[in-house]
Motif scaffolding. Structure first.
Motif, PDB file in Angstrom:
ATOM      1  N   GLN A  96      10.870   6.054 -73.282  1.00 20.95           N
ATOM      2  CA  GLN A  96      12.147   5.484 -73.718  1.00 20.95           C
ATOM      3  C   GLN A  96      12.430   4.171 -72.997  1.00 20.95           C
ATOM      4  N   LEU A  97      12.053   4.102 -71.729  1.00 22.05           N
ATOM      5  CA  LEU A  97      12.219   2.845 -70.983  1.00 22.05           C
ATOM      6  C   LEU A  97      11.280   1.775 -71.522  1.00 22.05           C
ATOM      7  N   PHE A  98      10.086   2.181 -71.914  1.00 20.21           N
ATOM      8  CA  PHE A  98       9.185   1.216 -72.560  1.00 20.21           C
ATOM      9  C   PHE A  98       9.857   0.624 -73.796  1.00 20.21           C
ATOM     10  N   GLY A  99      10.450   1.506 -74.614  1.00 21.35           N
ATOM     11  CA  GLY A  99      11.141   1.042 -75.808  1.00 21.35           C
ATOM     12  C   GLY A  99      12.314   0.147 -75.477  1.00 21.35           C
ATOM     13  N   LYS A 100      13.021   0.479 -74.414  1.00 26.52           N
ATOM     14  CA  LYS A 100      14.177  -0.323 -74.002  1.00 26.52           C
ATOM     15  C   LYS A 100      13.773  -1.759 -73.704  1.00 26.52           C
TER      16      LYS A 100
ATOM     17  N   TYR B 181      12.993   4.146 -58.987  1.00 27.47           N
ATOM     18  CA  TYR B 181      13.076   2.762 -59.473  1.00 27.47           C
ATOM     19  C   TYR B 181      12.287   2.550 -60.777  1.00 27.47           C
ATOM     20  N   MET B 182      12.161   3.573 -61.594  1.00 22.99           N
ATOM     21  CA  MET B 182      11.347   3.448 -62.804  1.00 22.99           C
ATOM     22  C   MET B 182      11.922   2.401 -63.767  1.00 22.99           C
ATOM     23  N   ASP B 183      13.255   2.363 -63.881  1.00 20.16           N
ATOM     24  CA  ASP B 183      13.870   1.373 -64.758  1.00 20.16           C
ATOM     25  C   ASP B 183      13.540  -0.037 -64.283  1.00 20.16           C
ATOM     26  N   GLU B 184      13.669  -0.270 -62.982  1.00 22.66           N
ATOM     27  CA  GLU B 184      13.388  -1.590 -62.425  1.00 22.66           C
ATOM     28  C   GLU B 184      11.897  -1.940 -62.546  1.00 22.66           C
ATOM     29  N   LYS B 185      11.040  -0.920 -62.359  1.00 20.34           N
ATOM     30  CA  LYS B 185       9.600  -1.163 -62.477  1.00 20.34           C
ATOM     31  C   LYS B 185       9.246  -1.648 -63.882  1.00 20.34           C
ATOM     32  N   ILE B 186       9.760  -0.935 -64.889  1.00 13.60           N
ATOM     33  CA  ILE B 186       9.389  -1.268 -66.258  1.00 13.60           C
ATOM     34  C   ILE B 186      10.056  -2.559 -66.711  1.00 13.60           C
ATOM     35  N   SER B 187      11.233  -2.844 -66.195  1.00 15.63           N
ATOM     36  CA  SER B 187      11.879  -4.122 -66.486  1.00 15.63           C
ATOM     37  C   SER B 187      11.001  -5.274 -65.999  1.00 15.63           C
ATOM     38  N   ASN B 188      10.489  -5.155 -64.786  1.00 14.93           N
ATOM     39  CA  ASN B 188       9.611  -6.199 -64.245  1.00 14.93           C
ATOM     40  C   ASN B 188       8.260  -6.206 -64.952  1.00 14.93           C
ATOM     41  N   LEU B 189       7.797  -5.024 -65.346  1.00 15.00           N
ATOM     42  CA  LEU B 189       6.529  -4.943 -66.062  1.00 15.00           C
ATOM     43  C   LEU B 189       6.583  -5.737 -67.366  1.00 15.00           C
TER      44      LEU B 189
ATOM     45  N   LYS C 189       8.029  -8.392 -67.938  1.00 17.09           N
ATOM     46  CA  LYS C 189       7.911  -9.822 -67.646  1.00 17.09           C
ATOM     47  C   LYS C 189       6.501 -10.193 -67.177  1.00 17.09           C
ATOM     48  N   ILE C 190       5.797  -9.195 -66.604  1.00 19.06           N
ATOM     49  CA  ILE C 190       4.467  -9.464 -66.039  1.00 19.06           C
ATOM     50  C   ILE C 190       3.372  -9.371 -67.098  1.00 19.06           C
ATOM     51  N   LEU C 191       3.471  -8.394 -68.007  1.00 21.46           N
ATOM     52  CA  LEU C 191       2.393  -8.125 -68.960  1.00 21.46           C
ATOM     53  C   LEU C 191       1.960  -9.345 -69.781  1.00 21.46           C
ATOM     54  N   PRO C 192       2.893 -10.186 -70.259  1.00 23.98           N
ATOM     55  CA  PRO C 192       2.433 -11.344 -71.049  1.00 23.98           C
ATOM     56  C   PRO C 192       1.446 -12.233 -70.295  1.00 23.98           C
ATOM     57  N   SER C 193       1.582 -12.315 -68.969  1.00 23.08           N
ATOM     58  CA  SER C 193       0.670 -13.155 -68.182  1.00 23.08           C
ATOM     59  C   SER C 193      -0.697 -12.504 -67.999  1.00 23.08           C
ATOM     60  N   LEU C 194      -0.804 -11.213 -68.334  1.00 23.06           N
ATOM     61  CA  LEU C 194      -2.075 -10.498 -68.168  1.00 23.06           C
ATOM     62  C   LEU C 194      -2.817 -10.341 -69.495  1.00 23.06           C
ATOM     63  N   GLU C 195      -2.306 -10.940 -70.543  1.00 22.18           N
ATOM     64  CA  GLU C 195      -2.935 -10.807 -71.855  1.00 22.18           C
ATOM     65  C   GLU C 195      -4.373 -11.324 -71.812  1.00 22.18           C
ATOM     66  N   GLY C 196      -5.293 -10.516 -72.335  1.00 24.42           N
ATOM     67  CA  GLY C 196      -6.705 -10.883 -72.356  1.00 24.42           C
ATOM     68  C   GLY C 196      -7.445 -10.503 -71.093  1.00 24.42           C
ATOM     69  N   LYS C 197      -6.738  -9.960 -70.112  1.00 19.27           N
ATOM     70  CA  LYS C 197      -7.367  -9.567 -68.851  1.00 19.27           C
ATOM     71  C   LYS C 197      -7.562  -8.062 -68.799  1.00 19.27           C
TER      72      LYS C 197
ATOM     73  N   PHE D  35       6.617  -0.368 -55.712  1.00 17.01           N
ATOM     74  CA  PHE D  35       7.617  -1.372 -56.056  1.00 17.01           C
ATOM     75  C   PHE D  35       9.027  -0.881 -55.725  1.00 17.01           C
ATOM     76  N   THR D  36       9.830  -1.766 -55.151  1.00 11.80           N
ATOM     77  CA  THR D  36      11.265  -1.532 -54.967  1.00 11.80           C
ATOM     78  C   THR D  36      11.982  -2.825 -55.331  1.00 11.80           C
ATOM     79  N   PRO D  37      13.247  -2.750 -55.705  1.00 16.54           N
ATOM     80  CA  PRO D  37      13.976  -3.988 -56.030  1.00 16.54           C
ATOM     81  C   PRO D  37      14.043  -4.960 -54.865  1.00 16.54           C
ATOM     82  N   ASP D  38      13.962  -4.427 -53.644  1.00 15.85           N
ATOM     83  CA  ASP D  38      14.050  -5.299 -52.460  1.00 15.85           C
ATOM     84  C   ASP D  38      12.737  -6.028 -52.205  1.00 15.85           C
TER      85      ASP D  38
END
Length: 258
Positions: A182-186, A218-226, A228-236, A245-248
């Motif tokens: 569900q967080l992935f979908g969010k 911190y699963m919500d925060e992890k997937i929120s950051n994920l 933003k990160i995944l597009p930079s890993l396309e093709g890798k 991972f923690t918000p801090d």
């Protein structure tokens, strides 16, 4: 002019004439009743024929498919029949659907509300896709693979029974899997596969990238950051480590596969 008994030379002729007149009256009355019934039937069929249908809540089926489920059977396109058929009784026994309510909006318009089953994921078993909900209950066995429901691997079981829970040691993992999907979908993500490792730690696969999400914290925060990160890993190809991972700290490392 109505003829009386005195107008007949023979009584039998009078009786026969009376019988004929009575039969004619019955035939006329029957014809009038039949005509009225046919007119009422034509009006019933034409006036209450459903011409407009709106569908809400369906993601697995098209609006046309939902209409077929709801409007099948004798006079299934008649709003009055549908109001009787589904009065206080939703449609059931539709794959991937918990229930469907049919509301008659007007004589030629109905509204169908679809309540889909909350699918956490699926496992493959004996060539079938076995879909389970947040409680681990196997709710569907299908030959159809759904793109928006991830495959779950890493679970150990020796049998699967439809409408029973998957036999695993830690049953809380199913709610965690559903929360993760569900967080992935969010955040607009769709994992190809989810892997449940030792200690019920969760990893997700996006193409050739494995993302170690670790435990629930911190699963919500992890997937929120994920997201933003995944597009930079396309093709890798490689492993994105987010278990610590923690918000801090924002600690994330990517190890590319050589």
């Amino acid at each position: 002019m109505r003829r009386t008994r005195e107008d007949y030379e023979d009584a039998s002729l009078y009786i026969q004439d009376q019988i004929r007149r009575r039969r004619n009256r019955f035939r006329l009355i029957f014809a009038l009743i039949l005509g009225a019934v046919l007119l009422a039937a034509v009006f019933f069929i034409a006036y209450f024929k459903v011409r407009y249908v709106t569908v809400e809540g369906s993601t697995h089926y098209t609006d046309e498919e939902v209409e077929k489920f709801a409007m099948g059977g004798f006079l299934g396109d008649n709003s009055m029949i549908l109001s009787w058929r589904y009065k206080n009784q939703p449609i059931k026994d539709v794959p991937f659907v918990e229930s469907m309510d049919v509301e008659v909006v007007s004589h030629d318009t109905i509204h169908i509300t679809v309540y889909e089953k909350s699918l956490a994921g699926y496992v493959t078993y004996l060539g079938r896709y076995m879909y389970f909900d947040r409680n681990g209950m196997v709710v569907e066995s299908s030959s159809e693979k759904m793109d928006d429901v991830p495959e779950v691997t890493g679970l150990s079981f020796d049998h699967i029974v439809l409408n029973e829970s998957l036999p695993v040691e830690d049953e809380t993992i199913f709610a965690r899997i559903l929360e993760t999907t569900q967080l992935f979908g969010k955040y607009g993500l769709s994992a190809d596969r989810i892997y449940v490792g030792s200690g019920s730690k969760i990893s997700a696969y996006f193409g050739d990238v494995c993302v170690n999400l670790g435990e629930d914290e911190y699963m919500d925060e992890k997937i929120s950051n994920l997201s933003k990160i995944l597009p930079s890993l396309e093709g890798k190809a490689g492993t994105l480590e987010m278990a610590d991972f923690t918000p801090d700290t924002g600690q994330v490392t990517f190890t590319e596969k050589s």
